[in-house]
Design an enzyme around this catalytic site. Structure first.
Site, PDB file in Angstrom:
ATOM      1  CE  LYS A   9      -3.802  -2.422   2.329  1.00 41.30           C
ATOM      2  NZ  LYS A   9      -4.702  -2.476   3.507  1.00 41.30           N
ATOM      3  CE1 TYR A  49      -9.429  -3.505   0.527  1.00 43.20           C
ATOM      4  CE2 TYR A  49      -8.887  -1.346  -0.337  1.00 43.20           C
ATOM      5  CZ  TYR A  49      -8.512  -2.490   0.326  1.00 43.20           C
ATOM      6  OH  TYR A  49      -7.225  -2.632   0.807  1.00 43.20           O
ATOM      7  CG  ASN A 112      -3.511  -2.624   7.015  1.00 46.32           C
ATOM      8  OD1 ASN A 112      -3.465  -1.995   5.953  1.00 46.32           O
ATOM      9  ND2 ASN A 112      -4.463  -3.494   7.289  1.00 46.32           N
ATOM     10  CG  HIS A 115      -4.766  -6.340  -0.609  1.00 43.73           C
ATOM     11  ND1 HIS A 115      -5.992  -6.587  -0.034  1.00 43.73           N
ATOM     12  CD2 HIS A 115      -4.718  -7.108  -1.722  1.00 43.73           C
ATOM     13  CE1 HIS A 115      -6.662  -7.452  -0.788  1.00 43.73           C
ATOM     14  NE2 HIS A 115      -5.908  -7.784  -1.820  1.00 43.73           N
ATOM     15  CD  GLU A 126      -8.221  -9.237  -4.039  1.00 45.71           C
ATOM     16  OE1 GLU A 126      -7.040  -9.592  -3.825  1.00 45.71           O
ATOM     17  OE2 GLU A 126      -9.063  -9.103  -3.130  1.00 45.71           O
TER      18      GLU A 126
HETATM   19  P1  GTP Z   1      -6.565  -6.310   3.009  1.00 47.62           P
HETATM   20  O1  GTP Z   1      -5.516  -7.354   2.805  1.00 47.62           O
HETATM   21  O2  GTP Z   1      -6.035  -4.913   2.845  1.00 47.62           O
HETATM   22  O3  GTP Z   1      -7.806  -6.572   2.191  1.00 47.62           O
HETATM   23  O4  GTP Z   1      -6.953  -6.391   4.537  1.00 47.62           O
HETATM   24  P2  GTP Z   1      -7.831  -7.505   5.238  1.00 47.62           P
HETATM   25  O5  GTP Z   1      -8.362  -8.486   4.246  1.00 47.62           O
HETATM   26  O6  GTP Z   1      -7.014  -8.037   6.356  1.00 47.62           O
HETATM   27  O7  GTP Z   1      -9.031  -6.642   5.826  1.00 47.62           O
HETATM   28  P3  GTP Z   1     -10.375  -6.153   5.068  1.00 47.62           P
HETATM   29  O8  GTP Z   1     -10.408  -6.662   3.677  1.00 47.62           O
HETATM   30  O9  GTP Z   1     -11.499  -6.445   5.978  1.00 47.62           O
HETATM   31  O10 GTP Z   1     -10.159  -4.561   5.068  1.00 47.62           O
HETATM   32  C1  GTP Z   1      -9.430  -3.943   4.024  1.00 47.62           C
HETATM   33  C2  GTP Z   1      -8.620  -2.819   4.595  1.00 47.62           C
HETATM   34  O11 GTP Z   1      -9.491  -1.819   5.115  1.00 47.62           O
HETATM   35  C3  GTP Z   1      -7.732  -3.194   5.785  1.00 47.62           C
HETATM   36  O12 GTP Z   1      -6.506  -3.733   5.405  1.00 47.62           O
HETATM   37  C4  GTP Z   1      -7.563  -1.860   6.471  1.00 47.62           C
HETATM   38  O13 GTP Z   1      -6.566  -1.061   5.823  1.00 47.62           O
HETATM   39  C5  GTP Z   1      -8.917  -1.213   6.255  1.00 47.62           C
HETATM   40  N1  GTP Z   1      -9.777  -1.463   7.404  1.00 47.62           N
HETATM   41  C6  GTP Z   1     -10.447  -2.599   7.705  1.00 47.62           C
HETATM   42  N2  GTP Z   1     -11.142  -2.461   8.829  1.00 47.62           N
HETATM   43  C7  GTP Z   1     -10.904  -1.202   9.270  1.00 47.62           C
HETATM   44  C8  GTP Z   1     -11.349  -0.440  10.388  1.00 47.62           C
HETATM   45  O14 GTP Z   1     -12.114  -0.913  11.235  1.00 47.62           O
HETATM   46  N3  GTP Z   1     -10.862   0.842  10.492  1.00 47.62           N
HETATM   47  C9  GTP Z   1     -10.026   1.379   9.562  1.00 47.62           C
HETATM   48  N4  GTP Z   1      -9.590   2.640   9.714  1.00 47.62           N
HETATM   49  N5  GTP Z   1      -9.596   0.697   8.511  1.00 47.62           N
HETATM   50  C10 GTP Z   1     -10.027  -0.570   8.360  1.00 47.62           C
HETATM   51 MG    MG Z   2      -9.331  -7.966   2.502  1.00 48.71          MG
END
Ligand code: GTP
Ligand code: MG
Length: 149
Positions: A9, A49, A112, A115, A126
């Site tokens: 990212k 997303y 974080n 991805h 994707e």
């Molecule tokens: P990705 O690998 O980035 O897809 O992450 P993930 O699969 O572990 O989590 P998810 O797909 O649920 O969420 C995608 C991204 O949205 C996360 O990696 C975070 O950067 C962001 N995100 C998810 N939940 C939160 C939240 O509660 N607060 C905030 N600020 N960001 C969030």
């Molecule tokens: Mg995810």
């Protein structure tokens, strides 16, 4: 062979964490089949997303992900989707184990660093969203017999 989509990212690119990501996946034995530095537009991210559109953090996620270049990569290997997720660590870096990428390099959920696709099905989706077919390289790794029994 199974493939996954891993994206460093904008924070991970700006902070110079991307070489570490390439190093970890390569040294684990996974094969790089696609790589490019790109900026994501909003329409691509809305597709990427799509499951998170209703979340309260969606707009800040969009501005985070459009805030700078992203290093988009595709990796190939046995069980790479699940293994890749394990290498990334938990979504919230405060819960990511040390030794994982997020556990070693991140603190906040909204910064974080990386991805990774969460299922084989989503990986396919994707990869086709971020890469044209001709941007993926099919080649035989000469190391395969040193990595796979
Ligand atoms: P990705 O690998 O980035 O897809 O992450 P993930 O699969 O572990 O989590 P998810 O797909 O649920 O969420 C995608 C991204 O949205 C996360 O990696 C975070 O950067 C962001 N995100 C998810 N939940 C939160 C939240 O509660 N607060 C905030 N600020 N960001 C969030
Ligand atoms: Mg995810």
């Amino acid at each position: 062979q199974e493939r996954t989509f891993i994206a460093v990212k904008p924070d991970g690119v700006q902070r110079g964490i991307f070489p570490e990501v390439l190093k970890r996946f390569t040294q684990r034995g996974f094969k790089l089949v696609g790589i490019k530095l790109c900026t994501a537009n909003e329409s691509l991210l809305r597709k990427h997303y799509v499951d998170l559109q209703e979340k309260p953090f969606f707009n800040s996620l969009l501005s985070y992900m459009t805030s700078g270049p992203i290093l988009a990569t595709v990796w190939e290997g046995k069980d790479v989707v699940k293994q890749g997720r394990a290498m990334l660590g938990a979504t919230n870096p405060l819960n990511s184990a040390p030794g994982t990428i997020r556990g070693d390099f991140a603190i906040d959920m909204g910064r974080n660093v990386i991805h990774g696709s969460d299922s084989v099905e989503n990986a396919k989706k994707e990869i086709s969203l971020w890469f044209k077919p001709e941007e993926l390289v099919d080649y035989k790794s000469t190391l395969a017999s040193w990595i796979y029994e």
